[in-house]
Design a protein around this motif. Structure first.
Motif, short mmCIF file in Angstrom:
data_model
loop_
_atom_site.label_atom_id
_atom_site.label_comp_id
_atom_site.label_asym_id
_atom_site.label_seq_id
_atom_site.Cartn_x
_atom_site.Cartn_y
_atom_site.Cartn_z
N ASN A 263 30.95 112.40 60.96
CA ASN A 263 29.89 111.86 60.07
C ASN A 263 30.36 110.76 59.93
OD1 ASN A 263 27.58 113.70 60.39
ND2 ASN A 263 28.21 114.83 59.12
N CYS A 264 32.36 110.76 59.49
CA CYS A 264 33.19 110.24 58.74
C CYS A 264 33.23 108.84 59.92
CB CYS A 264 34.35 110.97 58.74
SG CYS A 264 34.33 111.21 56.50
N ASN A 267 29.65 106.80 60.13
CA ASN A 267 28.98 106.39 58.98
C ASN A 267 29.08 104.27 58.91
OD1 ASN A 267 28.37 106.28 56.39
ND2 ASN A 267 30.12 107.62 55.66
N LYS A 269 27.88 102.73 56.01
CA LYS A 269 27.88 102.59 54.30
C LYS A 269 28.33 101.29 54.27
CE LYS A 269 28.70 103.67 49.74
NZ LYS A 269 28.73 105.51 49.28
N TYR A 286 32.86 102.18 55.97
CA TYR A 286 33.11 103.72 56.06
C TYR A 286 33.94 104.14 57.21
CZ TYR A 286 32.44 104.22 50.32
OH TYR A 286 32.08 104.10 49.74
N GLY A 287 33.07 103.73 58.13
CA GLY A 287 33.45 104.50 59.87
C GLY A 287 34.63 103.40 59.78
#
Length: 483
Positions: A263-264, A267, A269, A286-287
């Motif tokens: 998920n990271c 991401n 965001k 963020y990713g």
């Protein structure tokens, strides 16, 4: 391969039946041939666990497994992997046993002398979890990339979990130091610590008090990486000799638990630069931050494993792309290239540092498209993989016998000789930035103890613009003409 009524079958691309896994996080990459699009998920059975993951438009899939629960000293665990897609099945067994190499990496969390209260904070415990988890992931990355380069699935060993390390610096002092200066202080303190006499350890350290002066960045109106970096205090991303040192400003984008790793990477965001710093090579997500900063860990660890710089790959322009190793259906990322520059020279001889940094420059979209279409853009070049495959911090089945390596000037040429142990690789590196310009590879089955360096390389070494990195087959190495 197992075929089903729909004539599609399951391929496993990076693991062979009976292969030994020596790291606790395992990436599995594969493909469903003749993918029919009627099913969008593939299942993996591992003992009592059933995992599932999506399949890409091209029929590709990836699983990430946490094998830590199977760790046991001197015990080989046989793990049966069973894949199911539609009516197709595939089974293979792997052997899981943690590497027994005595050369290890010790993770440390650097706490300033006026931060004693920090050790009781929840945030500190979270940081320790983040460090331990993501270094295990880096172990996986090294093993997978070495295997992809045609070598054994070897990787470095961790010397247990992350330890708190108390520096004599106060926060205010740390905030005033450059990254090279703070690297030097930490390196000196390690040399006088409980670990000083242990020649089997190298260190990866994270600075607890890293601080971002967001107000100054906002006031300047300059949101470039250079300006963000200028306003990061007690931050570093440097590796050399026995120490790789990093700040903790980007832990906001890193996973704390295994289940959140993928998920990271995905991401998207956006980063609020009025609150948080950005080191994503201008992806501003963020990713992107997670990919670039985790890639930086891989890069700087490469330096403490004696790797030089390369134009492409992990040790060059490729370390931003570690996300592509774990994700599917990736689009081309047209990120700026990096310019390698030399850092300040430190006088700590025991650690033997060679500190370098990277800066950004642009490159064309078309070049990036073709590169990423052919591979995941995150890889060790041939010479880097050769060095890692024989490095004693990676490769545990080594010969302890010592070689004496001699460098002699014979007229216009340099002669390199090794007593007892034959050469594995000789690299020609630029002195200003440790960039690998050329290398000579030697076959283990045809031992070579004597090498005449070509005349033009000899001239460059004599003029002190270049130096030679020499490694013999048991991993022992030396730099000739660097100092």
């Amino acid at each position: 391969m197992s075929r089903c009524c729909k004539n599609h079958f399951i391929e496993v691309l990076n693991i062979s039946d009976g292969e030994t896994i020596r790291h606790s996080i395992l990436l599995i990459k594969g493909r469903v041939a003749n993918y029919c699009f009627k099913e969008s998920e593939i299942f993996l059975h591992l003992e009592e666990r059933i995992l599932k993951t999506c399949i890409s438009r091209a029929g590709e899939y990836k699983f990430l497994l946490d094998l830590q629960s199977y760790e046991a000293s001197n015990v080989v665990k046989i793990l049966k992997l069973k894949f199911n897609f539609c009516s197709a099945e595939r089974e293979l067994n792997v052997l899981f046993k943690i590497n027994e190499n005595c050369y290890k990496i010790q993770p440390i969390y650097v706490v300033c002398s006026d931060e004693e209260q920090l050790v009781k904070d929840i945030d500190t415990q979270s940081a320790l979890q983040i460090i331990d988890l993501n270094l295990r992931l880096v172990q996986c990355i090294y093993a997978d990339k070495l295997r992809a380069a045609g070598f054994a699935r070897d990787t470095f060993n961790l010397n247990g979990s992350c330890h708190l390390f108390y520096t004599s610096l106060k926060c205010e002092q740390a905030w005033e130091l450059s990254e090279t200066e703070i690297w030097q202080v930490i390196a000196e303190e390690i040399l006088t610590s409980q670990w000083a006499a242990n020649t089997y350890l190298k260190f990866v350290a994270f600075i607890a008090c890293t601080k971002y002066d967001s107000a100054a960045v906002v006031a300047s109106g300059d949101f470039s990486y250079a300006n963000i970096r200028k306003h990061l205090k007690a931050h570093a991303a440097l590796g050399g000799g026995g120490l790789a040192l990093f700040g903790t400003a980007y832990f906001y984008a890193w996973p704390k638990t295994f289940g959140n790793i993928i998920n990271c990477f995905y991401n998207q965001k956006p980063i609020d630069l009025a609150l948080l710093p950005d080191d994503s090579n201008y992806r501003r997500t963020y990713g992107g931050v997670y990919a670039t900063t985790l890639g930086a860990i891989c890069h700087e660890l490469g330096h403490i494993f004696d790797l030089g710089h390369t134009i492409e790959g992990v040790m060059g322009n490729g370390f931003d792309y570690v996300n592509r190793l774990f994700t599917i259906d990736n689009k081309t990322e047209n990120l700026p290239n990096r310019i390698i520059v030399e850092g300040e020279t430190t006088k700590i001889k025991t650690i033997q540092p060679r500190l370098t940094q990277v800066k950004r420059q642009s490159n064309s979209f078309l070049e990036k498209y073709h590169e990423q279409k052919l591979n995941d853009a995150f890889y060790f070049t041939r010479s880097c993989a050769l060095i890692l495959s024989k490095h004693k911090w990676i490769y545990s089945s080594r010969v302890e016998e010592k070689a004496e390596i001699f460098l002699n000037l014979n007229g216009y040429c340099i002669i390199i000789e090794s007593s007892k142990i034959p050469f594995k690789i000789i690299e020609v590196r630029r002195k200003e930035n440790s960039l690998v310009e050329n290398f000579y590879e030697f076959d283990d089955s045809l031992p070579v103890y004597y090498f005449e360096v070509p005349r033009e390389v000899t001239q460059n070494v004599k003029s002190k613009s270049h130096y030679l990195f020499v490694m013999v087959i048991n991993g022992q190495n030396i730099c000739c003409g660097r100092d």
